[in-house]
Write an enzyme that holds these catalytic residues in place. Structure first.
Site, PDB file in Angstrom:
ATOM      1  N   ALA A   1      26.071 -92.324 -55.264  1.00  0.00           N
ATOM      2  CA  ALA A   1      26.859 -92.636 -56.452  1.00  0.00           C
ATOM      3  C   ALA A   1      27.048 -91.397 -57.335  1.00  0.00           C
ATOM      4  O   ALA A   1      27.948 -91.346 -58.162  1.00  0.00           O
ATOM      5  CB  ALA A   1      26.189 -93.750 -57.243  1.00  0.00           C
TER       6      ALA A   1
ATOM      7  N   LYS B   1      19.180-100.859 -58.321  1.00  0.00           N
ATOM      8  CA  LYS B   1      18.518-101.120 -59.621  1.00  0.00           C
ATOM      9  C   LYS B   1      19.530-101.442 -60.706  1.00  0.00           C
ATOM     10  O   LYS B   1      19.287-102.283 -61.569  1.00  0.00           O
ATOM     11  CB  LYS B   1      17.706 -99.884 -60.063  1.00  0.00           C
ATOM     12  CG  LYS B   1      16.532 -99.565 -59.174  1.00  0.00           C
ATOM     13  CD  LYS B   1      15.833 -98.309 -59.626  1.00  0.00           C
ATOM     14  CE  LYS B   1      16.603 -97.028 -59.360  1.00  0.00           C
ATOM     15  NZ  LYS B   1      16.803 -96.675 -57.959  1.00  0.00           N
TER      16      LYS B   1
ATOM     17  N   GLY C   1      22.368 -92.436 -60.142  1.00  0.00           N
ATOM     18  CA  GLY C   1      23.681 -93.077 -60.120  1.00  0.00           C
ATOM     19  C   GLY C   1      23.470 -94.570 -60.047  1.00  0.00           C
ATOM     20  O   GLY C   1      23.106 -95.091 -59.004  1.00  0.00           O
ATOM     21  N   HIS C   2      23.613 -95.242 -61.178  1.00  0.00           N
ATOM     22  CA  HIS C   2      23.380 -96.684 -61.210  1.00  0.00           C
ATOM     23  C   HIS C   2      24.723 -97.411 -61.237  1.00  0.00           C
ATOM     24  O   HIS C   2      25.468 -97.314 -62.199  1.00  0.00           O
ATOM     25  CB  HIS C   2      22.509 -97.051 -62.424  1.00  0.00           C
ATOM     26  CG  HIS C   2      21.119 -96.506 -62.310  1.00  0.00           C
ATOM     27  ND1 HIS C   2      20.242 -96.438 -63.349  1.00  0.00           N
ATOM     28  CD2 HIS C   2      20.448 -96.007 -61.230  1.00  0.00           C
ATOM     29  CE1 HIS C   2      19.104 -95.911 -62.937  1.00  0.00           C
ATOM     30  NE2 HIS C   2      19.204 -95.638 -61.658  1.00  0.00           N
TER      31      HIS C   2
ATOM     32  N   ASP D   1      18.557 -95.693 -54.776  1.00  0.00           N
ATOM     33  CA  ASP D   1      19.758 -96.406 -54.347  1.00  0.00           C
ATOM     34  C   ASP D   1      19.459 -97.816 -53.832  1.00  0.00           C
ATOM     35  O   ASP D   1      20.155 -98.328 -52.956  1.00  0.00           O
ATOM     36  CB  ASP D   1      20.524 -95.607 -53.258  1.00  0.00           C
ATOM     37  CG  ASP D   1      20.753 -94.179 -53.685  1.00  0.00           C
ATOM     38  OD1 ASP D   1      21.168 -93.969 -54.837  1.00  0.00           O
ATOM     39  OD2 ASP D   1      20.495 -93.259 -52.879  1.00  0.00           O
TER      40      ASP D   1
ATOM     41  N   ARG E   1      27.667 -87.988 -51.358  1.00  0.00           N
ATOM     42  CA  ARG E   1      27.166 -87.644 -50.014  1.00  0.00           C
ATOM     43  C   ARG E   1      26.855 -88.921 -49.230  1.00  0.00           C
ATOM     44  O   ARG E   1      26.361 -89.896 -49.817  1.00  0.00           O
ATOM     45  CB  ARG E   1      25.870 -86.829 -50.117  1.00  0.00           C
ATOM     46  CG  ARG E   1      26.058 -85.444 -50.646  1.00  0.00           C
ATOM     47  CD  ARG E   1      24.733 -84.704 -50.718  1.00  0.00           C
ATOM     48  NE  ARG E   1      23.866 -85.233 -51.759  1.00  0.00           N
ATOM     49  CZ  ARG E   1      22.622 -84.818 -51.978  1.00  0.00           C
ATOM     50  NH1 ARG E   1      22.092 -83.896 -51.207  1.00  0.00           N
ATOM     51  NH2 ARG E   1      21.900 -85.319 -52.951  1.00  0.00           N
TER      52      ARG E   1
ATOM     53  N   GLN F   1      15.879 -93.110 -59.498  1.00  0.00           N
ATOM     54  CA  GLN F   1      15.423 -92.686 -58.164  1.00  0.00           C
ATOM     55  C   GLN F   1      14.525 -93.776 -57.554  1.00  0.00           C
ATOM     56  O   GLN F   1      14.815 -94.948 -57.748  1.00  0.00           O
ATOM     57  CB  GLN F   1      14.694 -91.327 -58.229  1.00  0.00           C
ATOM     58  CG  GLN F   1      15.631 -90.140 -58.462  1.00  0.00           C
ATOM     59  CD  GLN F   1      15.984 -89.896 -59.919  1.00  0.00           C
ATOM     60  OE1 GLN F   1      15.129 -89.910 -60.767  1.00  0.00           O
ATOM     61  NE2 GLN F   1      17.248 -89.663 -60.212  1.00  0.00           N
TER      62      GLN F   1
HETATM   63  P1  IMP Z   1      17.176 -83.654 -57.554  1.00  0.00           P
HETATM   64  O1  IMP Z   1      16.685 -84.892 -58.240  1.00  0.00           O
HETATM   65  O2  IMP Z   1      18.615 -83.335 -57.844  1.00  0.00           O
HETATM   66  O3  IMP Z   1      16.263 -82.477 -57.774  1.00  0.00           O
HETATM   67  O4  IMP Z   1      17.120 -83.932 -55.976  1.00  0.00           O
HETATM   68  C1  IMP Z   1      15.896 -84.071 -55.261  1.00  0.00           C
HETATM   69  C2  IMP Z   1      16.020 -85.148 -54.178  1.00  0.00           C
HETATM   70  O5  IMP Z   1      16.117 -86.424 -54.807  1.00  0.00           O
HETATM   71  C3  IMP Z   1      17.257 -85.012 -53.292  1.00  0.00           C
HETATM   72  O6  IMP Z   1      16.921 -85.441 -51.981  1.00  0.00           O
HETATM   73  C4  IMP Z   1      18.238 -85.980 -53.905  1.00  0.00           C
HETATM   74  O7  IMP Z   1      19.182 -86.433 -52.989  1.00  0.00           O
HETATM   75  C5  IMP Z   1      17.293 -87.094 -54.340  1.00  0.00           C
HETATM   76  N1  IMP Z   1      17.809 -87.896 -55.449  1.00  0.00           N
HETATM   77  C6  IMP Z   1      17.857 -87.549 -56.762  1.00  0.00           C
HETATM   78  N2  IMP Z   1      18.362 -88.560 -57.492  1.00  0.00           N
HETATM   79  C7  IMP Z   1      18.621 -89.558 -56.636  1.00  0.00           C
HETATM   80  C8  IMP Z   1      19.129 -90.888 -56.794  1.00  0.00           C
HETATM   81  O8  IMP Z   1      19.427 -91.353 -57.897  1.00  0.00           O
HETATM   82  N3  IMP Z   1      19.228 -91.632 -55.663  1.00  0.00           N
HETATM   83  C9  IMP Z   1      18.868 -91.150 -54.443  1.00  0.00           C
HETATM   84  N4  IMP Z   1      18.385 -89.931 -54.243  1.00  0.00           N
HETATM   85  C10 IMP Z   1      18.271 -89.139 -55.326  1.00  0.00           C
END
Ligand code: IMP
Length: 443
Positions: free
Chosen positions: A299, A16, A40-41, A13, A303, A224
Site C-alpha cells: 500500500a 489492520k 500503509g493502512h 499488511d 511492490r 507493520q
Molecule cells: P522500513 O520500515 O522502510 O525501514 O523497511 C524495513 C522492512 O519493513 C522492509 O522489508 C519493508 O518492506 C517492511 N515494512 C515496513 N513497513 C511495512 C508495512 O507497513 N507493511 C509491510 N512491510 C513493511
C-alpha cells in the site's frame, strides 16, 4: 474493558486498517505508537479506497482524536500531504483531532540519503526498505542526533540542530561522492512546517493519561507486524521500531496496565514485502494466484508482496510475545476455490523438528516447513455475514489454526467493507465494548 491494542501478527499488511476502522466507534481516541509513513493502512468506505500512512485510521470517524506518539518518526511533508488528501475527501481534521507528541522524532531530508547509502552498501543483502528515511531517523534517535517535533517550537534550537547534523552528515556524504545538503534550505523548509505543526504538538503522555482518568477509551493502533519488530522480528530484515505490545508503553508514555486487551490481526495465509526469510513462501503459480486474488501489492510502495501458506509457528510466536487475547482472521476469501490448503505446523532443520519459531535468520532461511494439508472450501466465504453460513471445511481450518496458535478467533473479515465482518459474541464480550457493534455467534 476500556482500552484495546490492535496489532499485526505476521509481516504486516494483515488488514489492520479495516479492523481499526470497524472498531473505532467503540473508542474515543485512536493512538499510534511506532513507525512512520512506511505503513500503509487501507480502508474501504462505501466503495472508496482510502490509504493512510501516518495518521491513525480512526481519522475517518468524526469526533475521534488521533494521536501520533513519541515512538513514531514523522515526516512533516508526508503529514501535510495526508492531511490535505483527507480534507479533499471531506474529512475534517482540525479542531484538535490530530495530536502529535512533542518527543516524536522528525524525518529530515538527509535521512533518505543515508538510507540509500546503507541499502546500497548491503548489496545482495539489502533489507528492501520502503526508502522513506525511517531507519536513519530511528538511528539518529538512538545516536542522540535526532530533531524532535518539540524542536519546531523554538526556531533557534531547530536551526542549531540542523547545522550540527549537517556538519557531520555532509562529511559522510562526501566520502560517498554525494553533494552536500544545504543547512539553510532545510531550515527554511522546516521553519515553514513549524507554524503549521505547532497547534498539533503536545505532551502526549500527559494528554493520554488525563483522558484515560476521565474515562476516555483508547484504541492503540500498531503498524507493520510482530515479525518486523526490531527486537522480536526476523532481524535484520525488520523495521526500526517496536511494533509489539511493549512498544505501546514506550511509544506513548503510558503504563502497561493501561492496555486492557489485545487483538492480533492475522491473515488466513502469509505475505511479506521486502527481503528476508519466509519459510512458507510459494514461489510458484500458486503464490502468484494468491497475490492476484488478494490484491497483494504494498500500500506504500506498490511492490508486489510475496505470498505463502499460513505459518502457525510464526503466529503462535506472535501470540506469545504480545500476550494476544483474540485473533481477527482476515482475507480467508482469497483462499477460496483451492482444492486443498496447507498450514505449517513445524519446521524441519538439519534433521531436527523445530516446534517453535527460531530467532536466527540463517535457521529460518533453511527451515523446511512441515505441513498439515486440509481440504479447501468451494463454497463462498466472501462477504459472508453469519458464522453459521460459512463452509464446514473453512470452519475446520479455523479450528485447526486456533489449536496450533493456542488462541481463539474472535472475528472473521470476509471482505474489504466494514460490514463484511463476522464478530463472535462469545469471544469478544469482555474484550471490547460491543454495544455499538453487530455481533453473531459461532455455530
Ligand atoms: P522500513 O520500515 O522502510 O525501514 O523497511 C524495513 C522492512 O519493513 C522492509 O522489508 C519493508 O518492506 C517492511 N515494512 C515496513 N513497513 C511495512 C508495512 O507497513 N507493511 C509491510 N512491510 C513493511
Amino acid at each position: 474493558m476500556a482500552n484495546l491494542l490492535v496489532l499485526g501478527t505476521q509481516w504486516g499488511d494483515e488488514g489492520k486498517g479495516k479492523i481499526v476502522d470497524l472498531l473505532t466507534p467503540a473508542f474515543d481516541i485512536v493512538a499510534r505508537y511506532q513507525g512512520g509513513h512506511n505503513a500503509g493502512h487501507t480502508v474501504w468506505v462505501n466503495g472508496k479506497k482510502v490509504v493512510l500512512h501516518l495518521i491513525p485510521s480512526g481519522i475517518l470517524h468524526p469526533g475521534k482524536t488521533c494521536v501520533i506518539g513519541n515512538g513514531l518518526v514523522v515526516s512533516p511533508g508526508a503529514l501535510f500531504r495526508e492531511i490535505e488528501d483527507l480534507e479533499a475527501r471531506g474529512v475534517a481534521v482540525d479542531g484538535g483531532r490530530i495530536v502529535i507528541s512533542r518527543n516524536a522524532h522528525l524525518i529530515m531530508p538527509y535521512h533518505p540519503v543515508m538510507e540509500k547509502i546503507s541499502e546500497e552498501g548491503r548489496g545482495e543483502k539489502k533489507i528492501g526498505t520502503t526508502c522513506r528515511g525511517i531507519g536513519p531517523a530511528y538511528e539518529d534517535k538512538a545516536a542522540r542526533w535526532g530533531v524532535r517535533a518539540g524542536d519546531l517550537l523554538d526556531l533557534s534550537v531547530l536551526r542549531e540542530k540542523i547545522r550540527e547534523n549537517l556538519e557531520v552528515k555532509n562529511r559522510l556524504f562526501a566520502v560517498y561522492g554525494i553533494a552536500p545538503l544545504d543547512a539553510g534550505k532545510i531550515y527554511e523548509e522546516y521553519a515553514g512546517y513549524a507554524s503549521r505543526m505547532a497547534p498539533y504538538i503536545r505532551d502526549i503522555s500527559l494528554f493520554l493519561n488525563e483522558e484515560m482518568k476521565e474515562g476516555k477509551r483508547v484504541l492503540f493502533e500498531g503498524a507493520q507486524g510482530v515479525l518486523l519488530d526490531l527486537d522480536h522480528g526476523t532481524y535484520p530484515f525488520v523495521t526500526s521500531s517496536s511494533s509489539t505490545a511493549g512498544g505501546v508503553c514506550t511509544g506513548l508514555g503510558i503504563g502497561p496496565k493501561s492496555i486492557h486487551s489485545i487483538l492480533g490481526i492475522t491473515k488466513a495465509y502469509t505475505t511479506r514485502v521486502g527481503s528476508g526469510p519466509f519459510p512458507t513462501e510459494l514461489a510458484d503459480e500458486k503464490g502468484k494466484k494468491l497475490a492476484a486474488r488478494g490484491d497483494e501489492f504494498g500500500a506504500t510502495t506498490g511492490r508486489p508482496r510475496r505470498c505463502g501458506w499460513f505459518d502457525a509457528l510464526a503466529v503462535r510466536y506472535a501470540c506469545r510475545v504480545n500476550g494476544i487475547d483474540r485473533i481477527a482472521l482476515t482475507k480467508p476469501d482469497v483462499l477460496e476455490e483451492m482444492d486443498e490448503v496447507r498450514i505449517c505446523t513445524a519446521y524441519s532443520y538439519k534433521g531436527e523438528v523445530l516446534k517453535s519459531f527460531p530467532a536466527e535468520p540463517w535457521v529460518l532461511e533453511k527451515a523446511v516447513p512441515v505441513y498439515k494439508t486440509m481440504p479447501g472450501w468451494r463454497d463462498s466465504v466472501h462477504r459472508a455475514r453469519e458464522y453459521a453460513s460459512l463452509p464446514a471445511a473453512f470452519k475446520d481450518y479455523v479450528r485447526e489454526i486456533e489449536d496450533l496458535i493456542e488462541t481463539r478467533v474472535g472475528l472473521v473479515s470476509t471482505g474489504v467493507e466494514r460490514d463484511d465482518t463476522i464478530l463472535i459474541e462469545s469471544e469478544l464480550t469482555g474484550l471490547i465494548d460491543t454495544s455499538s457493534l453487530k455481533l453473531g455467534e459461532r455455530k
